[in-house]
Design a protein around this motif. Structure first.
Motif, short mmCIF file in Angstrom:
data_model
loop_
_atom_site.label_atom_id
_atom_site.label_comp_id
_atom_site.label_asym_id
_atom_site.label_seq_id
_atom_site.Cartn_x
_atom_site.Cartn_y
_atom_site.Cartn_z
N GLU A 1 8.73 11.51 1.06
CA GLU A 1 7.52 12.30 0.86
C GLU A 1 6.36 11.34 0.67
O GLU A 1 6.29 10.59 -0.29
CB GLU A 1 7.68 13.20 -0.37
N LEU A 2 5.42 11.38 1.61
CA LEU A 2 4.30 10.45 1.61
C LEU A 2 2.99 11.19 1.41
O LEU A 2 2.83 12.32 1.92
CB LEU A 2 4.25 9.68 2.94
N PRO A 3 2.03 10.60 0.69
CA PRO A 3 0.70 11.22 0.60
C PRO A 3 0.00 11.22 1.95
O PRO A 3 0.33 10.42 2.84
CB PRO A 3 -0.03 10.33 -0.42
N GLN A 4 -0.96 12.09 2.09
CA GLN A 4 -1.61 12.29 3.38
C GLN A 4 -2.20 11.01 3.99
O GLN A 4 -1.94 10.72 5.17
CB GLN A 4 -2.68 13.37 3.26
N PRO A 5 -2.99 10.19 3.25
CA PRO A 5 -3.54 8.98 3.88
C PRO A 5 -2.47 8.01 4.34
O PRO A 5 -2.56 7.43 5.43
CB PRO A 5 -4.42 8.38 2.78
N THR A 6 -1.43 7.85 3.50
CA THR A 6 -0.36 6.91 3.87
C THR A 6 0.40 7.40 5.08
O THR A 6 0.74 6.61 5.99
CB THR A 6 0.60 6.73 2.68
N ALA A 7 0.68 8.70 5.14
CA ALA A 7 1.42 9.25 6.27
C ALA A 7 0.64 9.10 7.57
O ALA A 7 1.19 8.72 8.62
CB ALA A 7 1.75 10.72 6.01
N GLU A 8 -0.65 9.36 7.50
CA GLU A 8 -1.47 9.24 8.71
C GLU A 8 -1.54 7.79 9.18
O GLU A 8 -1.44 7.51 10.38
CB GLU A 8 -2.87 9.77 8.43
N ALA A 9 -1.70 6.87 8.22
CA ALA A 9 -1.74 5.46 8.60
C ALA A 9 -0.41 4.99 9.17
O ALA A 9 -0.37 4.20 10.13
CB ALA A 9 -2.13 4.60 7.39
N ALA B 1 0.82 -1.21 0.00
CA ALA B 1 0.00 0.00 0.00
C ALA B 1 0.85 1.26 0.00
O ALA B 1 0.53 2.25 -0.67
CB ALA B 1 -0.93 -0.01 1.21
N VAL B 2 1.97 1.23 0.75
CA VAL B 2 2.85 2.41 0.80
C VAL B 2 3.61 2.58 -0.51
O VAL B 2 3.71 3.68 -1.06
CB VAL B 2 3.82 2.29 1.99
N ALA B 3 4.15 1.48 -1.04
CA ALA B 3 4.98 1.59 -2.23
C ALA B 3 4.18 1.90 -3.48
O ALA B 3 4.68 2.57 -4.40
CB ALA B 3 5.76 0.28 -2.43
N LEU B 4 2.92 1.44 -3.53
CA LEU B 4 2.12 1.63 -4.74
C LEU B 4 0.86 2.44 -4.44
O LEU B 4 -0.22 2.15 -4.98
CB LEU B 4 1.73 0.26 -5.33
N GLY B 5 1.02 3.44 -3.59
CA GLY B 5 -0.14 4.24 -3.22
C GLY B 5 -0.75 4.97 -4.39
O GLY B 5 -1.97 5.23 -4.42
N ASP B 6 0.05 5.33 -5.41
CA ASP B 6 -0.47 6.05 -6.57
C ASP B 6 -1.00 5.11 -7.65
O ASP B 6 -1.66 5.57 -8.59
CB ASP B 6 0.64 6.94 -7.16
N VAL C 1 -8.54 0.13 4.79
CA VAL C 1 -7.99 1.48 5.00
C VAL C 1 -7.50 2.08 3.68
O VAL C 1 -7.76 3.25 3.38
CB VAL C 1 -6.85 1.43 6.05
N LEU C 2 -6.81 1.27 2.89
CA LEU C 2 -6.34 1.76 1.60
C LEU C 2 -7.51 2.11 0.69
O LEU C 2 -7.49 3.15 0.00
CB LEU C 2 -5.46 0.69 0.94
N ALA C 3 -8.54 1.27 0.66
CA ALA C 3 -9.71 1.56 -0.18
C ALA C 3 -10.44 2.80 0.30
O ALA C 3 -10.93 3.60 -0.51
CB ALA C 3 -10.64 0.35 -0.17
N ASP C 4 -10.51 2.99 1.60
CA ASP C 4 -11.16 4.18 2.14
C ASP C 4 -10.38 5.43 1.78
O ASP C 4 -10.96 6.49 1.48
CB ASP C 4 -11.30 4.04 3.66
N ALA C 5 -9.05 5.32 1.79
CA ALA C 5 -8.23 6.48 1.42
C ALA C 5 -8.42 6.83 -0.05
O ALA C 5 -8.33 8.02 -0.43
CB ALA C 5 -6.75 6.18 1.70
N GLU C 6 -8.69 5.84 -0.90
CA GLU C 6 -8.91 6.08 -2.32
C GLU C 6 -10.36 6.38 -2.65
O GLU C 6 -10.70 6.66 -3.80
CB GLU C 6 -8.44 4.87 -3.13
#
Length: 467
Positions: free
Chosen positions: A248-256, A61-66, A124-129
């Motif tokens: 540099e992490l996107p907001q959902p990933t950083a919070e998680a 989820a962290v490596a392929l967040g985009d 959590v990943l699906a909710d962030a997306e």
């Protein structure tokens, strides 16, 4: 005088199962002893599954967040592997023909908990997306996004893995009933389970305890696997802190990630409690040892698990990068209250880790360890609670302990139902029904249980020695 021993009566050959001496020495046959290393390997594999599957899901989820579609596709692969492992574990229970042991419940429980953990991370990943609740409607109407189908498949695979894993426990119960029903196997069953036989006057003794008050505190609290998990969790928290501070992490990933960092010691805490099933303590037994570790291990785990991450935070570049990332991507929605220094992140994080460890350990003790003991090793609980273990009282006390296990679980169910419930609501009605069941269980337990030294005219006391 010949030293040759006669063959077993009725078989014409020496017993392949071995025997226990009349003095209760507990000598095991080679065939039984040979299963020890195999069981250790299975426990190690189960621990790795419980640790690696959630961490691998999080790493994807962290490596392929985009690239969400690819991330969920890889998570599906992880869930397929977990499903295969759960299937192998459950199939092993179908093929087994020997009496079950409590330690055999560890692999299915590890697969079940790993499935729940990775399922939660996928949610959590699906909710962030923004696709968690809308993926199924889009699939139903034929207008899916690229990530919708992989997400739904990952959820179904994880849920199926959890169901397949937990199905191993009823199969263990079936094996217990089947083997006990076979004639001439009662002694073998008692030896395999580590219990006394139905007759409390039997010379057979339980397996020797693994820990005692003479052992160092660390050995008494933590099994070898728990120590490995604590070291790995500490390293994972340190790695997470460095990644959070320097990438540099996107907001959902950083919070998680902030919550993952502080929860890295939790697997070691929970495994230490769960390992009480096969690490009986000489003074505390099994259940009380689990509760003792529930209170003590989280204190040690929260400090040791987060100390390397805290020391890394004190290094100026790491601390500066951590603070910038936290303020930019997390802000007021994180663990640290607004206006507080960021060093409070590790203080409050240690308290959160401590709370999760204690609540999780309590849940394991009540919802896993105690029910398993009442099903597979009831005499253990009977003895630990100071109840009579003689033959005349055995059935009553075993039934009382099984009702006690249900009673403790229903107490928490009642507390959840009654909280914020208003009179007239269905929730309040169910709470009152649960309360009535609790009262009935309490009365039944009181009437059933027989303590050591109870004297009744119809049942002679086992403590009366013949004179």
């Amino acid at each position: 005088m010949s030293t040759n021993q006669p063959p077993d009566r009725g078989t014409g050959a020496p017993s392949a199962l071995g025997s226990r001496s009349g003095s209760g020495s507990g000598t095991r046959a080679p065939s039984e002893a040979a299963t020890g290393p195999v069981m250790v390997q299975r426990i190690v594999v189960a621990a790795l599954v419980l640790l690696v599957v959630p961490l691998l899901t999080f790493a994807i989820a962290v490596a392929l967040g985009d690239e969400t579609a690819l991330a969920f596709a890889l998570i599906c692969v992880v869930h397929v592997l977990l499903l295969v492992y759960a299937g192998v574990v459950t199939a092993g229970q179908l093929r087994a023909r020997t009496p079950p042991r409590l330690v055999e419940a560890v692999p299915p429980l590890a697969a079940f908990l790993a499935a729940l953990a990775t399922l939660g991370l996928a949610q959590v990943l699906a909710d962030a997306e923004g696709i968690r609740t809308s993926a199924v409607p889009r699939l139903r109407h034929g207008i899916p996004l690229p990530e919708d189908l992989p997400f739904v498949l990952s959820v179904l695979l994880a849920a199926l893995a959890a169901l397949v894993a937990i199905a191993a426990l009823p199969l263990m119960m079936r094996r217990t009933r089947t083997v006990r029903a076979l004639p001439g196997r009662i002694g073998e069953v008692a030896g395999k389970l580590g219990d006394t036989a139905d007759d409390a006057d039997s010379p057979r003794t339980p397996r020797p305890p693994v820990t005692s008050a003479k052992d160092p505190l660390l050995r008494r609290l933590l099994s070898p696997a728990s120590r490995v998990l604590l070291v790995l969790g500490s390293l994972a928290a340190l790695a997470g802190t460095l990644v959070f501070a320097l990438a540099e992490l996107p907001q959902p990933t950083a919070e998680a990630m902030t919550f993952v960092i502080v929860l890295c010691p939790a697997p070691a805490m929970l495994w230490a409690v769960l390992s009480s099933l096969w690490r009986r303590d000489a003074e505390l037994g099994i259940l009380m040892a689990a509760l003792y570790r529930t209170m003590a291990v989280p204190v040690l785990g929260a400090i040791v698990g987060l100390l390397p991450a805290f020391l890394a935070f004190l290094v100026s570049p790491v601390g500066h990068g951590f603070a910038e990332q936290y303020r930019a991507a997390v802000g007021d929605s994180g663990i640290v209250p607004e206006g507080s220094p960021l060093v409070m992140f590790f203080v409050l994080g240690a308290l959160l880790s401590l709370l999760v460890g204690m609540l999780g350990g309590l849940a394991l003790s009540i919802a896993v360890i105690m029910p398993l003991l009442t099903l597979f090793r009831p005499e253990q609980l009977v003895g630990e609670n100071g109840l009579s273990t003689n033959r005349a009282d055995r059935r009553r006390n075993v039934a009382a302990m099984r009702l006690m296990s249900l009673l403790v679980i229903l107490i928490f169910v009642f507390a959840i139902l009654i909280a914020d419930a208003d009179a007239g609501e269905p929730r309040f009605t169910w709470a009152m029904v649960t309360l009535a069941v609790l009262v009935g269980l309490t009365v039944a337990i009181k009437r059933l249980q027989r303590k050591k030294g109870d004297r009744r005219p119809d049942v002679p006391s086992p403590e009366d020695d013949s004179r």
